[in-house]
Write an enzyme that holds these catalytic residues in place. Structure first.
Site, PDB file in Angstrom:
ATOM      1  N   CYS C 160       0.800  -1.234  -0.022  1.00  0.00           N
ATOM      2  CA  CYS C 160      -0.132  -0.022  -0.039  1.00  0.00           C
ATOM      3  C   CYS C 160       0.884   1.125  -0.059  1.00  0.00           C
ATOM      4  CB  CYS C 160      -1.017  -0.141   1.080  1.00  0.00           C
ATOM      5  SG  CYS C 160      -1.726  -1.534   1.388  1.00  0.00           S
ATOM      6  N   HIS C 293      -2.598   8.518   6.048  1.00  0.00           N
ATOM      7  CA  HIS C 293      -2.573   6.993   5.434  1.00  0.00           C
ATOM      8  C   HIS C 293      -4.068   6.645   5.842  1.00  0.00           C
ATOM      9  CE1 HIS C 293      -2.110   3.654   3.357  1.00  0.00           C
ATOM     10  NE2 HIS C 293      -1.960   2.669   4.535  1.00  0.00           N
ATOM     11  N   HIS C 328      -9.584   2.239   0.192  1.00  0.00           N
ATOM     12  CA  HIS C 328      -8.291   2.228   0.402  1.00  0.00           C
ATOM     13  C   HIS C 328      -8.029   1.630  -1.085  1.00  0.00           C
ATOM     14  CE1 HIS C 328      -4.131   1.638   1.024  1.00  0.00           C
ATOM     15  NE2 HIS C 328      -4.254   0.688   2.046  1.00  0.00           N
TER      16      HIS C 328
END
Lengths: 85, 355, 398
Positions: C160, C293, C328
């Protein structure tokens, strides 16, 4: 109950690839996580699936595992009480 | 500009590259179209608690990197840069097969976690407790070379002084059977495989890992200096010569300055023509080939690089690697050229450490 | 400063819009892209919500003008669409006129095709053209071919944080004078593989994700592609280019704690932010907004919050996570949020951290929950991935 405990040990060794560990190495009240067998959070998730697949017990919160997976004794007791298969 | 020294190597392949020596014993397999890398004793490098979840690629990566670090006498590098064409293929397949076969039920996370492309780099870092820069490149046949481009940049710009860089790829059943379907792998039983005189399309597939300690200082263990790495996504056969000439020009060199050229011929009749083009520049240069020993995989150049570094250090080219009869001494500059099916072309230039 | 890294173009497609303007409009309006899935063939379709782009592969084919027998998996379709926007916005006519690279990133690559045809490949020859589209590098090749790039093309895959690392590598190549121009970013399509993977880790919420909330239950997966064009100062001056923002800082570090979980003290994230400050030469107080994040997993938000406190002490800048808008988007997340960071700088606005109600017990960090207008000169953006991979980028006003 003794049969279930034996079965659990076999399944845990297989599911978690504990190559160097034999059934005799796991005592019924040994801690599975931390100092005992040394399992970690990923193993806990593996055990959650094992509970679902083999005993029909669905745990939705990973935190529940903490108390249930303390030892073979606690796991066997929980399974005996809640199993649906 | 800082020089870039290669001070340690760990290489796992289908040959005995892990035990030291330089191809003192070789096995030339001309029958199998897929062969495996030799397994060292992984338990000497990885704890039982960690090893139980690891597929072969992760194990190969950790063992090769530890070997390289030990040789260079480095405990913890400043940066870890990994290249892998296909990543952790065995775990990807395992998880995907479980999803499909169990209709998205009863899935455990271990193989998913281990399937992530940066697993090898991450596990090396975890093992070493290395908190530095950690990148993973996944770009087919230039995955390792991308890692080398990055390592070179780190040293040149003084971002890091000690870097662990390498490449790893593992074989996995389902993917290889798909590759067989589309002819990437040679058909079985078509007679002995001759990488230099191919008659059939496809290549022989294998696996391996090669890790290299790249530093800003010369040591007693230094093999060579890494001078430059160039890559290009795609080329026509007719463009190969100018690709190589431009790269050499940028480094103020001419083809005759190269003392050995290491070519990635894999015996695919459809694509080895690129190497024939390249050879025309190097008809008076010793030519080396190696994929008959290690097979083809996205990071097979890690075996090629291992070979080139030994050639520079030992000043000899074993017969089994010689593509032509030309000899040259001393061997000061070695150039590697590789591509896969006309894509992901790479040139890697190494110099003798004293040059 | 020699060799500054200028951002001259950007392109994006996400569940809140098919271009930069649509994304900005949704961010300002507070309109989320998290919905039930229309395209994903999963048994979880009734229980989970996704940041899904509401365009079928066929619609994307048409937008890109691809031939019917193309080999693009969805990741490449999204990637090519966003990257082409970025190139166009940067006013690039002839892409190979100066040495131009592409550093892309993805976590799934062509997994959507592999999972669809896993067994069918053996029976059906017509679909076999997708076999080679599985691997991550191939998606970058397809995007490069679509843009006509011939040169340095590579792919980074560090879960990620991937796109942050692609942006970082591009910036380093420009600073060192190795490239004059590079297109950087990431693309990831939704896939059954990742949905089940994250589900097996029990970190997906069955509701809308709620970053930095005490009752957060996990993340929504999303899909997106976003790319930015980085150019050397030399190119900017020579061509009198409009600079959207500068990339002034970057840092990557490894938590070396656990294969998936972040350490509770956020060590890796702390190191990444500190490195980014070192490169940028900025002071802590220069940061006007942190794009966190903030995935809304119990583990990430605690670890990231601690790391932010480690770095900023008591004076934490205004921060928010934009994951409640997009979900996400994995390897693309950092490039999506790079675009949002640049938009924040251009428009002097902080986007809200939607769905937040209850502060976390562990600390007193409260995200910005409504749209905030204020002068913004520097934005810090975090992205963290599996394998302890922690990355920070700092964007600055031109």
């Amino acid at each position: 109950m003794e049969n279930l405990k034996h079965e659990l040990k076999t399944k845990i060794i297989e599911a978690l690839n504990l190559e160097d560990i034999a059934i005799e190495d796991i005592s019924d009240d040994d801690p599975l996580f931390g100092d005992g067998l040394g399992l970690d959070s990923i193993d806990a998730l593996e055990l959650i699936v094992l509970m679902d697949k083999d005993y029909g017990i669905k745990l939705t919160d990973p935190k529940e595992g903490k108390t249930i997976f303390q030892s073979i004794n606690t796991m066997a007791a929980y399974i005996t009480e809640h199993r649906s298969k | 500009m800082k020089k870039c020294y290669i001070n340690g190597i760990g290489c796992i392949s289908a040959q005995k590259t892990f035990e030291g020596g330089f191809l003192d014993e070789v096995e030339v397999n001309t029958t199998d179209v897929i062969f495996s890398a030799k397994n060292p004793d992984y338990k000497a490098f990885i704890s039982p608690g960690a090893i139980r979840r690891m597929a072969k690629g992760v194990k190969m990566g950790i063992a090769a990197s530890q070997y390289a670090l030990k040789e260079a006498n480095v405990e913890i590098p400043d940066a870890i840069i990994t290249g892998t064409g296909m990543g952790c293929l065995q775990d990807s397949e395992k998880f995907l097969k479980a999803i499909i076969d169990n209709k998205e039920q009863f899935l455990t996370p271990t193989s998913f976690i281990q399937s992530t492309h940066n697993t090898v780099g991450a596990q090396i870092a975890l093992n070493l407790q290395c908190k530095g820069y950690n990148f993973t490149y996944v770009n087919g046949a230039i995955s390792l070379e991308s890692a080398l481009v990055d390592a070179l940049l780190q040293i040149e710009t003084r971002e890091a002084g000690t870097i662990l860089a390498g490449g790893v790829d593992e074989t996995s059943g389902h993917t290889l059977s798909l590759y067989e379907l589309i002819g990437l792998i040679k058909k079985k039983d078509q007679g002995p495989i001759d990488v230099l005189n191919p008659k059939t399309p496809g290549a022989v597939f294998s696996e391996g890992a090669g890790f290299f300690v790249i530093e800003n200082q010369k040591k007693s263990t230094t093999y060579a200096t890494l001078e430059a790495v160039g890559t290009q996504n795609t080329l026509q056969e007719s463009e190969v010569i100018s690709f190589i000439e431009n790269f050499l020009n940028t480094n103020n060199l001419k083809p005759q300055d190269i003392d050995a050229v290491v070519l990635g011929n894999n015996g695919d009749v459809a694509f080895d023509g690129y190497y024939n083009e390249a050879e025309t520049l190097f008809s008076n240069t010793p030519q080396v080939y190696y994929k008959h020993l290690c097979g083809e995989y996205n990071t097979a150049t890690s075996f090629g690089l291992w070979t080139a570094l030994h050639i520079l250090k030992k000043q000899e080219i074993p017969q089994i690697l010689q593509k032509n009869q030309v000899t040259k001494h001393p061997i000061n500059r070695v150039l590697l050229y590789n591509h896969y099916r006309g894509k992901d072309h790479s040139l890697t230039l190494l110099n003798h450490a004293d040059l | 400063m020699p060799n500054k890294v200028a951002i001259t173009g950007m392109g994006i497609i996400s569940s809140i819009g098919n271009n930069v303007e649509e994304n900005f409009h949704a961010l300002i309006k507070g309109a989320t892209g998290i919905t039930k899935t229309d395209y994903l063939n999963t048994i979880h379709k009734d229980t989970l919500k996704f940041g899904e782009i509401k365009l079928s592969n066929q619609q994307l084919d048409r937008k890109l003008g691809l031939q019917a027998d193309h080999r693009f998996p969805r990741t490449s379709l999204l990637g090519a669409y966003a990257a082409a926007q970025a190139v166009e916005r940067a006013g690039i006519k002839n892409i190979n006129e100066v040495p131009t690279g592409l550093i892309s990133s993805t976590s799934v690559g062509g997994m959507d095709k592999t999972e669809e045809y896993f067994y069918e490949y053996f029976e059906n020859e017509a679909i076999r053209r997708f076999i080679l589209s599985h691997d991550a590098g191939e998606t970058s090749h397809q995007i490069a071919d679509y843009l006509g790039i011939k040169g340095f093309v590579t792919t980074i895959s560090t879960a990620c944080s991937s796109a942050a690392n692609a942006i970082m590598m591009g910036a380093r190549l420009i600073k060192a004078g190795k490239l004059e121009r590079v297109i950087v970013g990431g693309a990831d399509a939704l896939s059954i593989f990742t949905v089940n993977g994250f589900n097996s880790l029990m970190i997906l919420t069955d509701d809308l994700n709620t970053p930095f909330d005490d009752h957060r239950k996990g993340l929504n997966l999303g899909e997106a592609a976003a790319y930015i064009v980085l150019e050397s100062e030399n190119q900017v001056q020579k061509n009198n280019k409009k600079v959207l923002a500068y990339l002034s800082g970057y840092g990557n570090a490894n938590d070396a704690f656990h294969q998936t979980a972040s350490s509770e003290n956020g060590e890796g994230a702390t190191l990444a932010m500190k490195k980014a400050f070192e490169i940028s030469g900025l002071e802590l107080t220069d940061i006007d907004y942190i794009n966190a994040h903030g995935t809304a997993t119990p583990n990430n938000d605690l670890s990231e919050g601690r790391a932010i406190q480690n770095v900023f002490g008591k004076k934490v800048p205004v921060f928010s996570s934009t994951k409640p808008f997009t979900g996400h988007t994995l390897a693309a997340a950092a490039s999506v949020e790079a675009v949002y960071s640049i938009l924040a700088i251009q428009n002097n606005v902080v986007f809200p951290n939607k769905n937040f109600k209850t502060p976390m017990k562990e600390f007193d960090l409260i995200p910005q929950t409504s749209l905030l207008e204020k002068p913004i000169h520097h934005v810090l953006s975090n992205s963290f991935g599996f394998g302890g991979n922690c990355s920070t980028l700092i964007f600055s006003k031109s």
